[in-house]
Design an enzyme around this catalytic site. Structure first.
Site, short mmCIF file in Angstrom:
data_model
loop_
_atom_site.label_atom_id
_atom_site.label_comp_id
_atom_site.label_asym_id
_atom_site.label_seq_id
_atom_site.Cartn_x
_atom_site.Cartn_y
_atom_site.Cartn_z
N ARG A 16 0.94 -1.24 -0.01
CA ARG A 16 -0.05 0.09 -0.10
C ARG A 16 0.83 1.24 -0.10
NH1 ARG A 16 -4.12 -0.24 4.91
NH2 ARG A 16 -2.34 -1.70 5.89
N LYS A 116 -19.38 4.79 -9.63
CA LYS A 116 -18.78 3.65 -9.50
C LYS A 116 -18.21 3.15 -11.35
CE LYS A 116 -19.86 1.70 -5.71
NZ LYS A 116 -20.15 1.03 -4.64
N ASP A 603 -30.50 -2.97 5.38
CA ASP A 603 -29.87 -2.18 4.17
C ASP A 603 -29.61 -3.03 3.04
OD1 ASP A 603 -29.60 -0.20 6.03
OD2 ASP A 603 -27.81 -0.59 6.99
N GLU A 669 -31.16 8.28 -0.21
CA GLU A 669 -30.70 9.63 -0.38
C GLU A 669 -31.00 10.23 -1.32
OE1 GLU A 669 -27.70 11.13 -3.31
OE2 GLU A 669 -28.27 9.34 -3.27
N HIS A 698 -22.29 13.55 3.29
CA HIS A 698 -20.72 13.60 2.84
C HIS A 698 -20.20 15.10 2.97
CE1 HIS A 698 -21.77 9.56 1.25
NE2 HIS A 698 -20.42 9.38 1.21
N CYS A 730 -27.77 9.27 4.81
CA CYS A 730 -27.08 7.88 4.84
C CYS A 730 -26.61 7.83 6.28
CB CYS A 730 -25.96 7.84 3.91
SG CYS A 730 -25.13 6.25 3.68
N1 GLN Z 1 -26.91 1.23 8.47
C1 GLN Z 1 -25.65 1.76 7.66
C2 GLN Z 1 -25.25 3.03 8.52
O1 GLN Z 1 -25.84 3.81 9.10
C3 GLN Z 1 -26.00 1.91 6.29
C4 GLN Z 1 -24.93 2.42 5.37
C5 GLN Z 1 -24.82 2.49 4.07
O2 GLN Z 1 -25.99 2.93 3.43
N2 GLN Z 1 -23.86 2.23 3.18
O3 GLN Z 1 -23.97 3.31 8.51
ZN ZN Z 2 -26.65 4.74 2.77
#
Ligand code: GLN
Ligand code: ZN
Length: 759
Positions: A16, A116, A603, A669, A698, A730
């Site tokens: 790395r 992605k 999830d 989201e 974010h 999120c």
């Molecule tokens: N339950 C997860 C969290 O809150 C969901 C994360 C995600 O959507 N990637 O971290």
């Molecule tokens: Zn999420």
């Protein structure tokens, strides 16, 4: 003669090195010179490794400091104007400003978007193209890489992202305009690049055009035709290996048959009938067959692949045949030899990037001289047999245990309307909740590290987690959230946590693969039958619920996401493995219900990214993905409320499937797109409850109450009020408490003010 060829080697360094060099440079702990030195060392050691292994055609320009698509944008001068700023004084600062944004002395320049790379977990930087982007050849990166390899005596094949794929990966803010319309302006830049590479002695270029395996409309097909015509005209250019991967190029075989290029690379593993395809390409001089899986970590069945190579040689005999990995090996770990913890037998079934190149060389020797080299394949055969036997044993075990389970009923007992009436959780209108995780502070991570190093014991660790849970419950009560969570402090990662508790998984200690920039992940490996020997989250959930009268959500990761973020064994369809995971999660759901958890969230953030590239394959995928979600969720009573969560994806394509999942509540989201994402749900008349994210987790910004109210009012234009929940985009694990607390307070206040208005 068969030659060996590689399309791309992992660029992060065996230890790395790239990550550490980048982070030291970003944190001003080292200078640019040492970053560049590390990057040259990684490239040189990769080239020398490949040469020593006996690879005939070695790639260059497969290395990037951050991302290849970003490098290409810079190369053709597609640079957003916002990074030309007085405070940005050199090209590397500008490069990283594009990748990560720039903050200094009151100046804040947002990063470019990231998304992605096809259906992989690698994220690329999305180029921004507008009508008045002016292309020119702005960097010599491919040439520099080629020359660097030459200094160590290796003649390489530069990898270049093709012009049509580059434009299709791009986005624009101009309405009524698609970046690919600019193809005629971009082609001359590539021609100039080709001629410069030609003069430097480049013989072959690997021109990556992965979009050629996808559904193409007439406009895009025309762009490809224009590329073929223009490039066939250029005289001073190296030979071109048109490179495709990730799916079956046969859907565009007419288009490909017009290619004037000297070579074509196909992903043999995804090509249903290679012989038929090749019969379409009579003029092809060089065929490159991707026969080693560049995206997975299992040994190749070399004898089987050798048979196919012979068949191609006999029936068609292209002048030159290359054998290669199916795609760049960016997506897999580098060296299996570093792994000392994996059980020897299981390890003998695996092959990482270096071992895959060794397989290629073995295969080359064998097909060029089968008699002499037959014995070379003995180890390969033995490993495959060991794996097959073990799998068969576990399959018959699985069959027996499946027979003892009554078939799973996929539908909930009653339709949503009736369930909703029975779900008496005494929640207010517009209930406020979070997605699950709360900040994973340095303290939490260091306590976990202590546990792993044996410096504290499990009891001490559990006590620490319990105290964190208690704190976060009090905090949520104080803020006034309606449905509480335990915070996920005990989880290192939302997939790994569950993988470590189930059977059928193993883990690497050095198997890093790049997710984006300097962020690498170590995906778990599913090698066998998946099962759940004991409960995974029940104790934490029970403890948390005992602390409060408000409902606590049980938090689980869904089967598709666990599958998607792991390496999966390839001797049965992925759908079957996903069903095994789904049955395990179902047991956990039922156990949570039985201890009194009334709300359970499963999830599925990765559901969208598993969508196949070709549309004709979507339905099949969606139907098993939805089925697996329903396996996990359908066993509960009507009174139990099932939630799901998805994020950072384009939902328009899959809103139907989301409807079929029939979760009582979905959180998605939506704040970054200003609730536009919701339109799909509105148009579809999504019948169940929905919580569109009202603030962007974010970003470090703390949202204002009025902003959130504004977003919720927007949401109410498409979602009826009695279906609307209030939550962030999120999980909050990457944020600080200083950001989270005021943000959630603003969110709860927004929900309250909406409730008042609704009265
Ligand atoms: N339950 C997860 C969290 O809150 C969901 C994360 C995600 O959507 N990637 O971290
Ligand atoms: Zn999420």
């Amino acid at each position: 003669m068969v030659l060996t060829s590689n399309l791309g080697y992992p660029q992060i360094g065996l230890k790395r090195e790239l990550k550490f060099a980048l982070e030291a440079y970003w944190n001003h702990k080292s200078d640019l010179e040492s970053l560049l030195k590390t990057s040259q060392e990684i490239q040189i050691s990769n080239w020398q490794l490949q040469q020593n292994l006996g690879i005939d055609l070695i790639p260059s320009n497969d290395f990037s400091l951050y991302d290849h698509v970003l490098d290409t944008a810079i190369m053709v001068n597609a640079i957003p104007s916002r990074v030309f700023h007085d405070q940005i004084t050199d090209e590397y600062t500008r490069y990283f400003a594009m990748a990560r944004g720039f903050q200094n002395a009151g100046v804040s320049i947002p990063a470019m978007e990231m998304t992605k790379w096809f259906n992989t977990n690698y994220h690329y930087i999305v180029p921004e193209i507008s009508r008045d982007t002016r292309f020119n050849l702005n960097s010599q990166k491919p040439l520099d890489a080629f020359n660097l390899a030459k200094t160590v005596g290796i003649i390489t094949r530069p990898v270049i992202i093709g012009p049509v794929t580059f434009l299709l990966l791009s986005k624009t803010n101009d309405t009524g305009f698609s970046p690919f319309e600019k193809i005629s302006e971009l082609l001359p830049i590539y021609k100039q690049l080709f001629s410069e590479l030609y003069l430097a002695g480049v013989q072959w270029i690997q021109l990556d055009e992965p979009f050629l395996v996808s559904d193409l409309n007439q406009g895009i097909k025309k762009a490809y035709q224009e590329m073929f015509i223009e490039f066939s005209k250029s005289e001073n250019r190296p030979k071109l290996l048109l490179t495709t991967y990730f799916d079956d190029i046969s859907i565009n075989k007419e288009l490909i048959s017009a290619s004037p290029f000297e070579g074509l690379h196909i992903d043999r593993l995804n090509t249903s009938d290679p012989i038929e395809l090749i019969s379409y390409l009579p003029k092809l001089e060089t065929l490159s067959l991707g026969i080693i899986d560049g995206r997975n970590i299992w040994k190749t069945d070399l004898i089987h692949q050798a048979e196919l190579i012979h068949e191609i040689q006999d029936s068609l005999n292209p002048q030159e045949l290359l054998i290669a990995p199916s795609c760049s090996m960016l997506h897999i770990p580098q060296d299996l030899e570093l792994e000392t913890e994996i059980v020897t037998e299981i390890k003998s079934w695996m092959s990482f990037a270096k071992q895959k190149l060794q397989e290629l060389v073995l295969l080359q020797r064998f097909v060029n001289d089968p008699k002499k080299y037959k014995n070379l394949l003995i180890n390969n055969e033995a490993a495959l047999i060991s794996r097959k036997n073990t799998m068969e044993k576990s399959k018959s075990r699985a069959m027996r245990s499946l027979q003892s389970v009554p078939p799973v009923q996929l539908e909930r007992q009653s339709p949503f309307i009736e369930r909703k009436k029975k779900q008496q959780l005494s929640l207010p209108k517009f209930p406020a909740t979070t997605i699950g995780s709360f900040p994973q502070t340095i303290e939490i991570r260091s306590i976990r590290a202590k546990l792993n190093r044996g410096e504290i014991n499990q009891t001490e660790y559990d006590a620490f987690i319990r105290s964190e849970i208690e704190k976060v419950i009090r905090l949520q009560e104080e803020i006034g959230l309606d449905v509480l969570v335990h915070g996920e402090f005990e989880r290192n990662d939302m997939v790994q946590y569950f993988a470590e508790k189930m059977q059928g998984f193993t883990f690497t200690s050095h198997g890093w693969v790049q997710s984006y920039g300097s962020r690498y992940v170590r995906p778990p490996i599913i090698y066998g039958l998946v099962s759940r020997p004991e409960t995974m989250t029940v104790d934490w959930a029970k403890y948390t619920q005992s602390l409060t009268d408000k409902p606590v959500k049980g938090m689980l990761t869904g089967p598709v996401t666990i599958l998607q973020w792991s390496f999966v064994h390839d001797d049965q369809p992925r759908a079957d493995t996903c069903r095994e995971i789904a049955l395990a999660i179902r047991e956990e759901v039922l156990d949570l219900e039985s201890v009194g958890i009334q709300i359970i969230q499963i999830d599925e953030p990765a559901l969208r990214e598993g969508l196949p590239i070709q549309k004709s394959k979507w339905q099949q995928y969606l139907s098993w993905a939805v089925e697996c979600f329903k396996i996990t969720s359908s066993g509960v009573k009507d009174e139990t409320q099932i939630h799901t969560h998805m994020c950072y994806a384009e939902f328009n394509d899959i809103v139907n499937a989301i409807g079929e999942m029939d979760a009582d509540v979905i959180s998605i989201e939506a704040s970054r797109s200003n609730m536009q994402l919701l339109k799909a749900f509105g148009d579809y008349h999504y019948p169940n409850d929905i919580g569109p994210g009202v603030y962007d987790i974010h970003s470090p910004n703390i949202p204002k109450v009025e902003e959130i109210v504004g977003l919720l009012e927007k949401a109410l234009e498409v979602i009826p009020g009695d279906q609307l929940w209030v939550n962030p985009d999120c999980g909050l694990k990457t944020r600080t408490w200083e950001e989270v607390i005021p943000s959630l307070k603003a969110m709860v206040n927004a929900a309250r003010s909406l409730r008042k208005k609704a009265l």
